[in-house]
Design an enzyme around this catalytic site. Structure first.
Site, short mmCIF file in Angstrom:
data_model
loop_
_atom_site.label_atom_id
_atom_site.label_comp_id
_atom_site.label_asym_id
_atom_site.label_seq_id
_atom_site.Cartn_x
_atom_site.Cartn_y
_atom_site.Cartn_z
N HIS A 183 -6.26 -11.31 16.13
CA HIS A 183 -7.65 -11.03 15.75
C HIS A 183 -8.25 -12.17 14.96
CE1 HIS A 183 -4.71 -8.98 13.04
NE2 HIS A 183 -5.25 -9.82 12.20
N GLN A 251 -11.30 -7.05 10.95
CA GLN A 251 -10.42 -7.86 11.81
C GLN A 251 -10.68 -7.46 13.27
OE1 GLN A 251 -7.12 -6.54 9.33
NE2 GLN A 251 -6.37 -8.63 9.16
N ASP A 283 1.75 -13.93 14.19
CA ASP A 283 1.46 -12.68 13.52
C ASP A 283 1.17 -11.57 14.54
OD1 ASP A 283 0.80 -11.23 11.01
OD2 ASP A 283 -1.19 -11.10 11.94
N GLU A 325 6.46 -12.00 14.93
CA GLU A 325 6.49 -10.98 13.87
C GLU A 325 6.27 -9.61 14.50
OE1 GLU A 325 4.49 -8.45 10.66
OE2 GLU A 325 3.35 -9.49 12.20
N ASP A 395 4.80 -7.35 3.28
CA ASP A 395 4.40 -6.08 3.88
C ASP A 395 5.23 -4.92 3.34
OD1 ASP A 395 2.21 -6.80 5.44
OD2 ASP A 395 3.47 -7.50 7.09
N ARG A 519 0.06 -2.62 -0.86
CA ARG A 519 1.04 -3.70 -0.63
C ARG A 519 0.90 -4.78 -1.70
NH1 ARG A 519 -0.13 -5.36 5.45
NH2 ARG A 519 -2.23 -5.06 4.65
C1 GLC Z 1 0.97 -8.68 10.08
C2 GLC Z 1 0.96 -9.12 8.64
C3 GLC Z 1 0.24 -8.11 7.81
C4 GLC Z 1 -1.17 -7.97 8.32
C5 GLC Z 1 -1.18 -7.68 9.83
C6 GLC Z 1 -2.55 -7.88 10.40
O1 GLC Z 1 1.69 -7.54 10.26
O2 GLC Z 1 2.26 -9.31 8.18
O3 GLC Z 1 0.24 -8.43 6.47
O4 GLC Z 1 -1.82 -6.95 7.64
O5 GLC Z 1 -0.33 -8.54 10.54
O6 GLC Z 1 -2.84 -9.25 10.52
#
Ligand code: GLC
Length: 647
Positions: A183, A251, A283, A325, A395, A519
Site C-alpha cells: 500500500h 493506507q 512488508d 514478512e 509488531d 504496539r
Molecule cells: C507489517 C508491519 C506492520 C504494519 C503492516 C502494514 O505487518 O510489520 O507494522 O502495520 O505491515 O504495513
C-alpha cells in the site's frame, strides 16, 4: 525451452544500452539469459491477459537493465563477493537488530555515532524501521509511505543514509530496509492524483463507485485492525468512491493486477538495492493480491509476484536477499520460500513467526509439547533459504500456529489460546507478565499480544514489586528466550531495547497519532543514561546486555549453527525441556532449554540417540565441561536454565 523472440528482445535492449555482454558485464548478461525465461513466464502468468501487459513487458526488461547500469562498482563487487561465499546470509556470523532511528538515537547522523554500540554488542546487521517519507500522525510507524524515495526529514536525508551505509560497509556491517509493497499512504502522489479524479491513477488502487463490490469483498476478508480500523474499505469524499484499505484507512492498497503498478514498485525495489541494501524486507507480502470470494491473503498470484521480483533482483542486484514478512499460518509461511519449480527461488528469508509464538507458549505453560508438534512443518524449509529468528519485534505476537498442533499436545485450542492471552495481557491472576491484548475482534474472539520482551518475561512487575528474586527469574527468562531463538538456525534479529531489558513504555498514550495502537508500548524511546548502565557491573541492564553479548559471541564462533538445514529435535524425554541438535561435518551442538520454573532432569541417554555419543560435552554458556553420565542418570537444568553443549 529456448525462446528466440525473447532473447532477441533482450539482446536489442542490451545493445542499445551498451552493455558489454562479452566483456565486463558478462556476469550480468549470463544471469539475465539464465533468468529471462522465468521472468517472461511469470510476467505472462500475471499480465498475459491485461490490455497493457504485452506493451509494458519491454519496460520491465528496461527497468532491470537500468538498475544494473546505475548500480555502483562497489555494490557490483560486493555482489560478486557474496556470490562467491555461496549463500552468504546463512552464516552464523550475522546478528541483526531492528530499530526506529528516531526513537533509538534521534536521526540517521546520530545513528552513525552509535555504530560502536552495535559492535560492542556484536550486532552487524541493522534493520532500520521505515525511514521514507510518511505523514506524521498517520504513519503506522512509517508503514504508510508518501514518498518511496525521500528520506523523511525527521530522520535526515538520503545523503545521510548513503553515508551511514558506506560507514557500515567499511565495518562489515549489513543493512536491511523495508519496501512497503502492499500500500501507499493516502498522501502519496498516486493517491493524490486519484483523489483529483485521474482515472489512470485510480486504477493503481482498488476503487469502487458504490458498496456493491466492497461488501462482497468484506464478506470473506478478515479485518487486520478491527478496533482502530474496522472493515477493508474507506470512503474517499473527494471523488465519492470507496478505496480498499486493508490496514489503516490512510493506507491504500495498491492494485497489482495492473502491470504498471508492478513495474513502478520494481523500480523502487531497485532504487533501494542500489542504495546498498543487503536484505530487503518485503512488508506484508501475503496481502498483495486480492480476489473476490477469498480472504485476499496468501493467494497464488502473490507468490507469482514475489517470484518475479526475485528473478529480476537476481539479475541486476544478486547480492540483495529478500525477506518476506509473511506472518501467517505455518503452512502458508513455508510457501514464501517457493514451491515446485521455484523452491528456494522466491524469498530468501521469512520470519520464523511460528516458532516465535511457540516459544511464548512454552514460557507460559512450562511445556514444550505444542512447540514440538509444530516442527515437522517448520523443518520443511528448503536448503538455501533461511529464517529471521526472533522473540520480539515492533509488531504484536499472534498465536498463529494451528489448532491441531495444540490438540496434538493434549490441549483444547480455544481454552489454551485464552490462557495464553490472559497470561501475557496480565489478566491471569498469577501471571508475572504485563502486556495487553491487541486488535481484539469480538466477532471472531481473535486477539494478539503487545508488550516488550522484558515486561512479558516479568521484569516490569518484578521491578514494581521491588522483588529481587522475581527480577532474577525474569532475567533468566529473557536470556532463555533469546538463546533459544539464537541457535535454532537463521539470523537472529534483536529488537532494540531488548538487549538491556527495556520494559513497556506507556508514553504513546498521550500521543494522538499513536494512542490507538498499543504496539507502541513495546517500541521504546531510548534513554542513553539508562543505556550507559550496561557498564555498571551487576545492574539489570548490564546483566542482560552482557548475557546477550555473550550469546552473540558464542554463536559467531560456532559455524555449526549456520543455517545448513542441519537441525534435529531431540526426543522429548522431559516435556519441560526443549532440545535440538545442530550438526555440521564432524561438529555437534546440543542446545537444551528448561522452560519450567522447576529444576529439570534430562536423561543422559538423550545424548546417545543421534549417532556416535561423546563422553564429554563442553557448555559454551557456563564455560564448564560435563561428563556424559549413565542412562539412568540425569543432566540437571536449573529453572529457566539452558546449556549449549558441544560434543
Ligand atoms: C507489517 C508491519 C506492520 C504494519 C503492516 C502494514 O505487518 O510489520 O507494522 O502495520 O505491515 O504495513
Amino acid at each position: 525451452m529456448y525462446n528466440y523472440t525473447l532473447h532477441q528482445q533482450l539482446h536489442a535492449t542490451l545493445e542499445e544500452k551498451n552493455i558489454a555482454v562479452a566483456g565486463s558485464d558478462n556476469l550480468f548478461y549470463t544471469r539475465f539469459i539464465a533468468n529471462a525465461t522465468a521472468i517472461d513466464a511469470l510476467y505472462r502468468e500475471l499480465y498475459g491477459q491485461h490490455p497493457q501487459g504485452a506493451a509494458l513487458f519491454p519496460k520491465l526488461i528496461n527497468t532491470i537493465t537500468e538498475a544494473f547500469i546505475s548500480r555502483s562498482e562497489v555494490l557490483k563487487a560486493r555482489d560478486v563477493s557474496k556470490e562467491q561465499q555461496g549463500h552468504w546470509f546463512l552464516s552464523n556470523e550475522l546478528t541483526g537488530m531492528s530499530l526506529y532511528v528516531d526513537r533509538f538515537s534521534g536521526n540517521i547522523k546520530s545513528l552513525e555515532q552509535k555504530l560502536p554500540y552495535f559492535e560492542k554488542l556484536g550486532v552487524n546487521l541493522l534493520h532500520l524501521m521505515p525511514i521514507f517519507e510518511s505523514p506524521s500522525g498517520e504513519s503506522d510507524g512509517g508503514y504508510a509511505v508518501s514518498d518511496f524515495r525521500k528520506v523523511d526529514s525527521r530522520f535526515g536525508t538520503l545523503d545521510d543514509l548513503l553515508h551511514l551505509q558506506e560507514k557500515m560497509n567499511g565495518k562489515n556491517m549489513y543493512l536491511m530496509l523495508d519496501i512497503v509493497l502492499n500500500h501507499t499512504s493516502h498522501r502519496h502522489e498516486w493517491a493524490k492524483k486519484a483523489k483529483e479524479g485521474d482515472l489512470e491513477y485510480q486504477q493503481f488502487f482498488y476503487m469502487y463507485p458504490d458498496r456493491q463490490l466492497p461488501d462482497q469483498f468484506d464478506a470473506t476478508m478478515p479485518e487486520i485492525f478491527p478496533e482502530s480500523s474496522p472493515g477493508n474499505f474507506t470512503f474517499v469524499p473527494e471523488i465519492g468512491k470507496w478505496v480498499m484499505t486493508v490496514f489503516h484507512s490512510y493506507q491504500w492498497d495498491l492494485n497489482y493486477t495492473h502491470p504498471a503498478v508492478f513495474i513502478k514498485m520494481l523500480e523502487t525495489i531497485f532504487f533501494y538495492a542500489n542504495l546498498g541494501v543487503d536484505i530487503l524486507r518485503i512488508d506484508a507480502p501475503a496481502f498483495i493480491w486480492k480476489q473476490l470470494g477469498t480472504t485476499c491473503q496468501n493467494l497464488p498470484q502473490a507468490h507469482t509476484i514475489l517470484r518475479l521480483i526475485k528473478q529480476c533482483v537476481q539479475v541486476a542486484a544478486p547480492g540483495m536477499a529478500l525477506l518476506g514478512e509473511a506472518i501467517v499460518a505455518p503452512k502458508e509461511i513455508m510457501k514464501y520460500f517457493g514451491t515446485g519449480l521455484y523452491t528456494a527461488r522466491e524469498c530468501d528469508y521469512a520470519y520464523n513467526a511460528t516458532h516465535m509464538a511457540l516459544q511464548w507458549d512454552a514460557l507460559a505453560t512450562g511445556d514444550t509439547k505444542v512447540m514440538l508438534a509444530a516442527q515437522h512443518e517448520i523443518l520443511q524449509k528448503p536448503f538455501g533459504s533461511s529464517w529471521i529468528t526472533y522473540t520480539r519485534c515492533h509488531d504484536d505476537i499472534g498465536l498463529g500456529y494451528d489448532d491441531y498442533m495444540i490438540a496434538h499436545a493434549g490441549y483444547e485450542a480455544f481454552h489454551h489460546r485464552k490462557f495464553l492471552k490472559d497470561y501475557f495481557s496480565g489478566a491471569h491472576p498469577n501471571t508475572p507478565a504485563i502486556g495487553a491484548l491487541f486488535s481484539v475482534n469480538p466477532k471472531t474472539n481473535d486477539a494478539r499480544i503487545s508488550g516488550s520482551l522484558a515486561s512479558l518475561c516479568g521484569l516490569e512487575k518484578a521491578i514494581n514489586n521491588n522483588d529481587p528474586a522475581a527480577i532474577a527469574t525474569s532475567i533468566k527468562k529473557i536470556l532463555l528466550m533469546q538463546a533459544h531463538c539464537f541457535f535454532l538456525g537463521g539470523t537472529p534479529m534483536l529488537f532494540y531495547g531488548d538487549e538491556l531489558g527495556y520494559t513497556n513504555d506507556y508514553s504513546y498514550l498521550s500521543d494522538p497519532g499513536k494512542s490507538y495502537d498499543n504496539r507502541w508500548m513495546h517500541r521504546p524511546l531510548i534513554d542513553w543514561n539508562k543505556n550507559s548502565k550496561i557498564d555498571k557491573k551487576g545492574s539489570i541492564e548490564e546483566i542482560i546486555f552482557s548475557g546477550t553479548q555473550k550469546l552473540i559471541s558464542i554463536r559467531k564462533n560456532l559455524p555449526v549453527v549456520a543455517d545448513h538445514k542441519n537441525l534435529t529435535w531431540m526426543t522429548p524425554h522431559n516435556i519441560h525441556v526443549a532440545g535440538y541438535l545442530r550438526t555440521y561435518e564432524d561438529k555437534k551442538l546440543y542446545a537444551i532449554f528448561n522452560f519450567s520454573p522447576q529444576t529439570a532432569y534430562l536423561t543422559w541417554y538423550a545424548f546417545k540417540e543421534h549417532g556416535h555419543a561423546a563422553n564429554k560435552l563442553f557448555d559454551h554458556w557456563t564455560g564448564k565441561e560435563m561428563k556424559v553420565g549413565h542412562d539412568n542418570e540425569y543432566l540437571i537444568i536449573e529453572p529457566y536454565g539452558f546449556h549449549l553443549l558441544e560434543a
